[in-house]
Design a protein around this motif. Structure first.
Motif, mmCIF file in Angstrom:
data_model
loop_
_atom_site.group_PDB
_atom_site.id
_atom_site.type_symbol
_atom_site.label_atom_id
_atom_site.label_comp_id
_atom_site.label_asym_id
_atom_site.label_seq_id
_atom_site.Cartn_x
_atom_site.Cartn_y
_atom_site.Cartn_z
ATOM 1 N N ARG A 1 0.821 -1.212 0.000
ATOM 2 C CA ARG A 1 0.000 0.000 0.000
ATOM 3 C C ARG A 1 0.853 1.260 0.000
ATOM 4 O O ARG A 1 0.563 2.234 -0.709
ATOM 5 C CB ARG A 1 -0.931 -0.005 1.221
ATOM 6 N N THR A 2 1.933 1.236 0.783
ATOM 7 C CA THR A 2 2.822 2.392 0.851
ATOM 8 C C THR A 2 3.471 2.657 -0.496
ATOM 9 O O THR A 2 3.565 3.807 -0.949
ATOM 10 C CB THR A 2 3.906 2.167 1.921
ATOM 11 N N LYS A 3 3.928 1.603 -1.153
ATOM 12 C CA LYS A 3 4.583 1.778 -2.449
ATOM 13 C C LYS A 3 3.620 2.319 -3.496
ATOM 14 O O LYS A 3 3.997 3.171 -4.312
ATOM 15 C CB LYS A 3 5.185 0.447 -2.901
ATOM 16 N N ILE A 4 2.380 1.835 -3.483
ATOM 17 C CA ILE A 4 1.398 2.339 -4.441
ATOM 18 C C ILE A 4 1.090 3.805 -4.155
ATOM 19 O O ILE A 4 0.964 4.625 -5.076
ATOM 20 C CB ILE A 4 0.120 1.482 -4.402
ATOM 21 N N LEU A 5 0.994 4.172 -2.881
ATOM 22 C CA LEU A 5 0.759 5.567 -2.515
ATOM 23 C C LEU A 5 1.905 6.446 -2.994
ATOM 24 O O LEU A 5 1.700 7.568 -3.489
ATOM 25 C CB LEU A 5 0.583 5.686 -1.003
ATOM 26 N N MET A 6 3.131 5.951 -2.866
ATOM 27 C CA MET A 6 4.294 6.738 -3.296
ATOM 28 C C MET A 6 4.335 6.920 -4.808
ATOM 29 O O MET A 6 4.916 7.894 -5.305
ATOM 30 C CB MET A 6 5.583 6.073 -2.801
ATOM 31 N N LEU A 7 3.730 5.999 -5.550
ATOM 32 C CA LEU A 7 3.649 6.173 -6.999
ATOM 33 C C LEU A 7 2.961 7.483 -7.357
ATOM 34 O O LEU A 7 3.293 8.124 -8.357
ATOM 35 C CB LEU A 7 2.888 5.008 -7.640
ATOM 36 N N TYR A 8 1.985 7.897 -6.533
ATOM 37 C CA TYR A 8 1.220 9.108 -6.810
ATOM 38 C C TYR A 8 1.788 10.343 -6.128
ATOM 39 O O TYR A 8 1.684 11.450 -6.658
ATOM 40 C CB TYR A 8 -0.234 8.934 -6.339
ATOM 41 N N SER A 9 2.365 10.166 -4.935
ATOM 42 C CA SER A 9 2.650 11.322 -4.080
ATOM 43 C C SER A 9 4.122 11.643 -3.891
ATOM 44 O O SER A 9 4.438 12.701 -3.334
ATOM 45 C CB SER A 9 2.018 11.098 -2.698
ATOM 46 N N ALA A 10 5.022 10.772 -4.311
ATOM 47 C CA ALA A 10 6.442 10.987 -4.025
ATOM 48 C C ALA A 10 7.263 10.900 -5.309
ATOM 49 O O ALA A 10 6.836 10.315 -6.309
ATOM 50 C CB ALA A 10 6.943 9.959 -3.012
ATOM 51 N N GLU A 11 8.437 11.505 -5.248
ATOM 52 C CA GLU A 11 9.388 11.427 -6.349
ATOM 53 C C GLU A 11 10.583 10.580 -5.901
ATOM 54 O O GLU A 11 11.010 10.667 -4.741
ATOM 55 C CB GLU A 11 9.880 12.816 -6.748
ATOM 56 N N PRO A 12 11.112 9.751 -6.770
ATOM 57 C CA PRO A 12 12.294 8.966 -6.378
ATOM 58 C C PRO A 12 13.495 9.864 -6.102
ATOM 59 O O PRO A 12 13.578 10.990 -6.625
ATOM 60 C CB PRO A 12 12.529 8.057 -7.590
ATOM 61 N N VAL A 13 14.409 9.385 -5.285
ATOM 62 C CA VAL A 13 15.632 10.135 -5.000
ATOM 63 C C VAL A 13 16.383 10.351 -6.314
ATOM 64 O O VAL A 13 16.549 9.414 -7.109
ATOM 65 C CB VAL A 13 16.523 9.358 -4.009
ATOM 66 N N PRO A 14 16.819 11.578 -6.599
ATOM 67 C CA PRO A 14 17.528 11.829 -7.870
ATOM 68 C C PRO A 14 18.746 10.917 -8.024
ATOM 69 O O PRO A 14 19.509 10.698 -7.082
ATOM 70 C CB PRO A 14 17.946 13.297 -7.749
ATOM 71 N N LEU A 15 18.893 10.397 -9.214
ATOM 72 C CA LEU A 15 20.004 9.487 -9.484
ATOM 73 C C LEU A 15 21.352 10.156 -9.260
ATOM 74 O O LEU A 15 22.308 9.512 -8.800
ATOM 75 C CB LEU A 15 19.911 8.964 -10.918
ATOM 76 N N THR A 16 21.451 11.439 -9.582
ATOM 77 C CA THR A 16 22.733 12.115 -9.428
ATOM 78 C C THR A 16 23.127 12.252 -7.963
ATOM 79 O O THR A 16 24.310 12.427 -7.647
ATOM 80 C CB THR A 16 22.678 13.502 -10.080
ATOM 81 N N ARG A 17 22.149 12.182 -7.059
ATOM 82 C CA ARG A 17 22.485 12.215 -5.640
ATOM 83 C C ARG A 17 23.015 10.853 -5.187
ATOM 84 O O ARG A 17 23.920 10.770 -4.354
ATOM 85 C CB ARG A 17 21.261 12.594 -4.818
ATOM 86 N N LEU A 18 22.449 9.775 -5.751
ATOM 87 C CA LEU A 18 22.890 8.430 -5.399
ATOM 88 C C LEU A 18 24.176 8.050 -6.124
ATOM 89 O O LEU A 18 25.020 7.338 -5.575
ATOM 90 C CB LEU A 18 21.794 7.415 -5.746
ATOM 91 N N ARG A 19 24.312 8.513 -7.347
ATOM 92 C CA ARG A 19 25.469 8.180 -8.181
ATOM 93 C C ARG A 19 25.991 9.453 -8.846
ATOM 94 O O ARG A 19 25.581 9.807 -9.959
ATOM 95 C CB ARG A 19 25.077 7.159 -9.256
ATOM 96 N N PRO A 20 26.893 10.188 -8.194
ATOM 97 C CA PRO A 20 27.417 11.420 -8.795
ATOM 98 C C PRO A 20 28.112 11.196 -10.134
ATOM 99 O O PRO A 20 28.267 12.150 -10.908
ATOM 100 C CB PRO A 20 28.407 11.932 -7.741
#
Length: 466
Positions: free
Chosen positions: A283-302
């Motif tokens: 349920r949390t993951k489905i909610l995040m599909l609508y309400s959240a943005e993934p962590v920017p790739l450049t922050r995880l992998r400069p």
């Protein structure tokens, strides 16, 4: 079935299985010394037949457990079981007439009893049979009348993207872009044929030793123009939640842009080492599909070029209108970052003679797993435990109508990453103070012990003086 208890029973079981020609079996028994045969157990006899090339280890194991049926499917002879999942099991087999190895997906009896399972299983075969493309696994044959039904597919000697990342970490930017480019080419061919895959994810893409990406598993494919409410329950979500397009969670009216989202989520996984939204329950993951943005790739992998990161994040747009509108557009956007020359040389080592058994894994793919060589990244991505719920069927309230297949790949933190973490800790002043304090405490304890031993010895000496 009862296990064979005697050598005669074992030989009789081999004859019933029809795995070994009668003249080859007699020749093997004739070459064996009678005294050696008397001392052999059924298990040892089967192992000797494996060593002689008459049986495979899988066949010997089945016979040892009393199973002699099911080795023949039409013109195909089963050699090994190379995958299993919620709907079926996948076997390596030989075509007896053409001398060709194939992968055969067989519907499990338990899945056959589930509503619509047989129909979905056969839809995979019929949908794949419409396609002929280097980046899609080829279906050679299907037998819908057999019990259980089975699909004969191209056998790929390679590795799934899921397994590659779980074993050896994230991909280099140019390698991920090259994978994405090829997947987009396959999706464009499916799009032109009027098909939407609906379950693009790392476990459903194989890479062979030549670096060719192959899309597989069309079991929940959507044929554009058909009414999904007539095919499947409209209250059931089809797909894998970590790679599910937002519109798939609330509507059965989807198009190729849902596959573009799945491609973006797969590329995010290749670069980051985990899906866009890795944490929480369904349920949390489905909610995040609508309400959240993934962590920017450049922050995880400069080290990932900002332009490539922007391409991936556009594929992950919430609104389908904000994504690339066709796989061909996504492919063109990935071309500047793809490097087919360096791929797959840095993923696959020399041709392996055996399958690596390193770690623990349960894989749902029709593929042999070769030993990839570790990638060299400016920013290492730690190994992690990855659990992928496979092709998940979820009611729209977040519950599962029946258990889904689970794919678990376990790896360990490699030595280099651990050393890097320890070096970083030593650079911290607090760590240095703590380290000095521990050393002082250790030396104090040693001094106290030495002093106590000396006092004890002195007391004993004084007590024994006249």
């Amino acid at each position: 079935m009862a296990k064979p208890a005697t050598l005669n029973a074992t030989v009789a079981l081999v004859r019933k299985s029809q795995l070994v020609a009668e003249d080859e079996l007699r020749g093997f028994l004739r070459r064996a010394k009678p005294r050696q045969l008397v001392d052999l157990t059924p298990a040892c006899l089967l192992q000797q037949m494996v060593a002689a090339g008459l049986l495979t280890p899988f066949q010997a194991d089945q016979l040892q457990n009393g199973r002699y049926q099911g080795f023949r499917l039409g013109n195909y002879q089963i050699r090994d079981r190379i995958g299993r999942g919620g709907m079926g099991q996948i076997y390596l087999a030989d075509h007896l007439g053409l001398d060709r190895q194939v992968a055969i997906k067989v519907l499990r009896p338990a899945a056959d009893a589930a509503p619509l399972a047989r129909e979905r299983f056969l839809r995979e075969a019929y949908a794949a049979a419409k396609l002929s493309h280097p980046n899609i696994v080829t279906v050679y044959d299907v037998n819908a009348e057999a019990e259980p039904p089975y699909i004969v597919m191209e056998y790929i000697e390679g590795v799934s993207l899921q397994a590659a990342v779980a074993r050896y970490g994230a991909f280099a930017a140019e390698e991920a872009a090259e994978c994405g480019r090829q997947i987009a080419m396959g999706l464009q061919h499916a799009f032109e044929a009027g098909l939407v895959h609906r379950d693009i994810k790392p476990a459903n893409v194989l890479i062979d030793r030549r670096g060719t990406a192959k899309i597989l598993d069309l079991g929940i494919v959507h044929i554009i123009g058909e009414c999904l409410t007539q095919e499947f329950n409209p209250d059931v979500i089809l797909g894998t939640v970590e790679y599910l397009a937002p519109e798939q969670a609330y509507s059965s009216r989807i198009d190729t842009r849902a596959d573009i989202y799945g491609l973006g989520a797969t590329l995010y996984f290749l670069l980051a080492g985990h899906p866009p939204f890795p944490d929480g329950d369904v349920r949390t993951k489905i909610l995040m599909l609508y309400s959240a943005e993934p962590v920017p790739l450049t922050r995880l992998r400069p080290d990932v070029p900002p332009g490539l990161a922007a391409v991936v994040h556009r594929m992950l747009a919430k609104n389908p209108d904000d994504r690339y509108q066709t796989p061909a557009e996504a492919m063109a956007a990935l071309v500047p970052w793809a490097n087919p020359v360096a791929f797959p040389d840095r993923i696959f080592g020399p041709v392996a003679a055996t399958v690596s058994n390193e770690g623990s894994q349960t894989v749902t793919v029709a593929a042999m797993y070769l030993q990839p060589t570790p990638l060299e990244h400016p920013t290492p991505v730690p190994r992690r435990t990855i659990t992928d719920a496979g092709t998940v069927e979820l009611c729209r309230d977040g519950t599962a109508p029946f258990p889904a297949c689970e794919l678990t790949l376990r790896t360990q933190l490699d030595h280099a990453t651990a050393e890097a973490a320890l070096s970083g800790a030593r650079a911290n002043p607090n760590f240095n103070r703590l380290e000095r304090g521990l050393r002082l405490a250790c030396w104090s304890a040693v001094g106290f012990i030495v002093l106590a031993v000396g006092v004890f010895a002195l007391v004993r000496l004084l007590a024994h003086r006249p």
